[in-house]
Design an enzyme around this catalytic site. Sequence first.
Site, PDB file in Angstrom:
ATOM      1  N   ARG A 141      -1.642  -0.870  -4.937  1.00  0.00           N
ATOM      2  CA  ARG A 141      -0.211  -0.647  -5.378  1.00  0.00           C
ATOM      3  C   ARG A 141      -0.673   1.241  -4.383  1.00  0.00           C
ATOM      4  O   ARG A 141      -1.713   1.833  -4.955  1.00  0.00           O
ATOM      5  CB  ARG A 141       0.429   0.216  -6.612  1.00  0.00           C
ATOM      6  CG  ARG A 141       2.060  -0.177  -7.276  1.00  0.00           C
ATOM      7  CD  ARG A 141       1.601   0.335  -8.813  1.00  0.00           C
ATOM      8  NE  ARG A 141       3.061   1.894  -8.115  1.00  0.00           N
ATOM      9  CZ  ARG A 141       3.329   1.779  -9.660  1.00  0.00           C
ATOM     10  NH1 ARG A 141       2.163   2.133 -11.166  1.00  0.00           N
ATOM     11  NH2 ARG A 141       3.753   2.851  -9.782  1.00  0.00           N
ATOM     12  N   HIS A 142       0.464   1.561  -4.324  1.00  0.00           N
ATOM     13  CA  HIS A 142       0.209   3.134  -3.597  1.00  0.00           C
ATOM     14  C   HIS A 142      -0.346   4.201  -5.021  1.00  0.00           C
ATOM     15  O   HIS A 142       0.390   3.195  -6.169  1.00  0.00           O
ATOM     16  CB  HIS A 142       1.816   3.753  -3.264  1.00  0.00           C
ATOM     17  CG  HIS A 142       2.974   3.915  -4.344  1.00  0.00           C
ATOM     18  ND1 HIS A 142       2.707   4.271  -4.971  1.00  0.00           N
ATOM     19  CD2 HIS A 142       3.841   2.913  -5.071  1.00  0.00           C
ATOM     20  CE1 HIS A 142       3.435   3.641  -6.441  1.00  0.00           C
ATOM     21  NE2 HIS A 142       4.566   2.851  -5.600  1.00  0.00           N
ATOM     22  N   GLY A 143      -0.821   4.867  -4.504  1.00  0.00           N
ATOM     23  CA  GLY A 143      -1.875   5.934  -5.598  1.00  0.00           C
ATOM     24  C   GLY A 143      -0.320   7.079  -6.427  1.00  0.00           C
ATOM     25  O   GLY A 143       0.976   6.957  -6.523  1.00  0.00           O
ATOM     26  N   ALA A 182      -2.520   2.855  -7.848  1.00  0.00           N
ATOM     27  CA  ALA A 182      -3.632   2.206  -7.191  1.00  0.00           C
ATOM     28  C   ALA A 182      -3.860   1.039  -8.088  1.00  0.00           C
ATOM     29  O   ALA A 182      -4.753   0.496  -7.755  1.00  0.00           O
ATOM     30  CB  ALA A 182      -4.606   3.688  -7.330  1.00  0.00           C
TER      31      ALA A 182
END
Length: 458
Positions: A80-82, A389
């Site tokens: 996952r994106h931060g 993340a």
Amino acid sequence: MKTTYFLANFLITSLSVMVGFSFSKLARPTVPAIAHHFGTKGRYEEVNPHLLDHILFVNKSLVAPPSSDCRAIHMVSVIRHGTRYPTTKNVKKIARLFDLVSSHASGSASWLNDIKTWKMWYTEDMDGRLVEKGRDDHRHLAMRLAQSFPTLISEDHLRANRIEFITSSKHRCVDSVKAFQEGLHRFWDVEDMDYKHYVDDSLMRFFDHCERFVESVEKNKTALKEVERFKSSAEMDAVRRKISSRLQIPYSQFTPDMAEAAFFLCSYEFAIKSENSPWCDLLDESDAQVLEYKNDLKQYWKRGYGHDINRKSSCPLFHDIFKRLDKAADHYRSGEVKKTATIQVGHGETLLPLLSLMSFYKDKKPLTAENFSLQHSRTFRTSQIIPYAANLVFVLYECSDGLRLQLFLNEKLMTFPNMNHSAPLYETVRKHYSKLLSGCEFNKECNVPQSNLRNTEL
Ligand SMILES: *[C@@H]1O[C@H](CO)[C@@H](O)[C@H](O)[C@H]1NC(C)=O
Ligand SMILES: *[C@@H]1O[C@H](CO)[C@@H](O)[C@H](O)[C@H]1NC(C)=O
Ligand SMILES: *[C@@H]1O[C@H](CO)[C@@H](O)[C@H](O)[C@H]1NC(C)=O
Ligand SMILES: *[C@@H]1O[C@H](CO)[C@@H](O)[C@H](O)[C@H]1NC(C)=O
């Protein structure tokens, strides 16, 4: 460079320990007491607290091969994106809360004074973008994964193009994958390389491409009726009553959305700026549990087990992962190593359907508006599963008795549901998921018969 980085990190860590120590009697705690209830807005460090002491620490014994005769041959990571800014929708909610509180709240508590002098700094154009902490989330994760799996993520493999980077088109994901690459470059002190990645929304945002999901869940208000019902539940009423009395604002003016905005604000201030904001004082532990449940309910009905199509929409990604593992095994056996790792960056909405498809975190009873107290020890808890993340890592090994597969969520070894081995034979895993591997077809699951579409148009 590598030593300098470690040293710098060590100094910063030691310094913060010292500062924390000397001021501990004066300052409020740096971590909000409710931080482990923030769900999808939670900090990664809350699920791996040892990182607070050393952000690059890897316990090698926990990421070791299943046995000494095994060699790692491929890794697929879905990440996952931060940490990110609030989306426009949530910035609006926060602004409404701030307006109400600054014009109507009264009382003499010092936190209330702190709230009233707090400056609204969130703007709508922040639009869910990645923040600097979010870049760090990915830089550091990259360095830890390189330490954990040095034969798969190495400078040689990076230079030889054997690590593939795929991302969702969303800015926060593209920025995350770049930060991940930057982390690797810093880790090996590489300066002369271009960054390369591929955007693939059919894999990383499969939910936008699955018509049946869009029609029957995304655009369908009744699909999330449990969430709506919980908003007017006795539990939520109690939270609103408590917060509005703390602020001395009439209960009728303090909507469920405002209670939620206070919770979000506390979580954003913490995740983005590492601050224990005075807004956190509006909520106690039991309020946080109710608001956490509200968020979990939404994820459950929109991305998890609530509707079968939520899980099935991830079929393309599921197939893609196994195809990559199969291909790596074929190449390994024929003596050529083409790719050693695939790094795929997406969303919480990418990970939850996939985990649900694979039957992880399935509770015996569904999450419903009535069953907050019954679900107190549910396993479907997004605070634990998909903080910023969050990462799901498949590692394929060649061992003397065949191929074996390990799975890590947030860098912790998992066992597949109903399998009691932590590194089962790959064949066993394939048999376990045989129905999905031979079915779970995107077209069959996701296409909506034209007649249905025509009906909704009329
Ligand atoms: C690493 O993990 C092992 C197994 O859980 C544990 O016994 C050991 O204490 C850990 N080491 C460190 C330095 O945390
Ligand atoms: C909307 O959701 C409800 C509840 O899940 C379901 O019964 C209904 O069929 C859905 N509507 C559409 C158009 O799919
Ligand atoms: C919800 O909880 C009640 C008891 O509090 C139980 O009777 C009911 O079966 C539960 N419903 C679901 C869908 O789990
Ligand atoms: C795993 O399952 C097998 C067969 O059911 C059993 O013999 C074995 O003892 C189990 N191992 C563990 C660690 O539970």
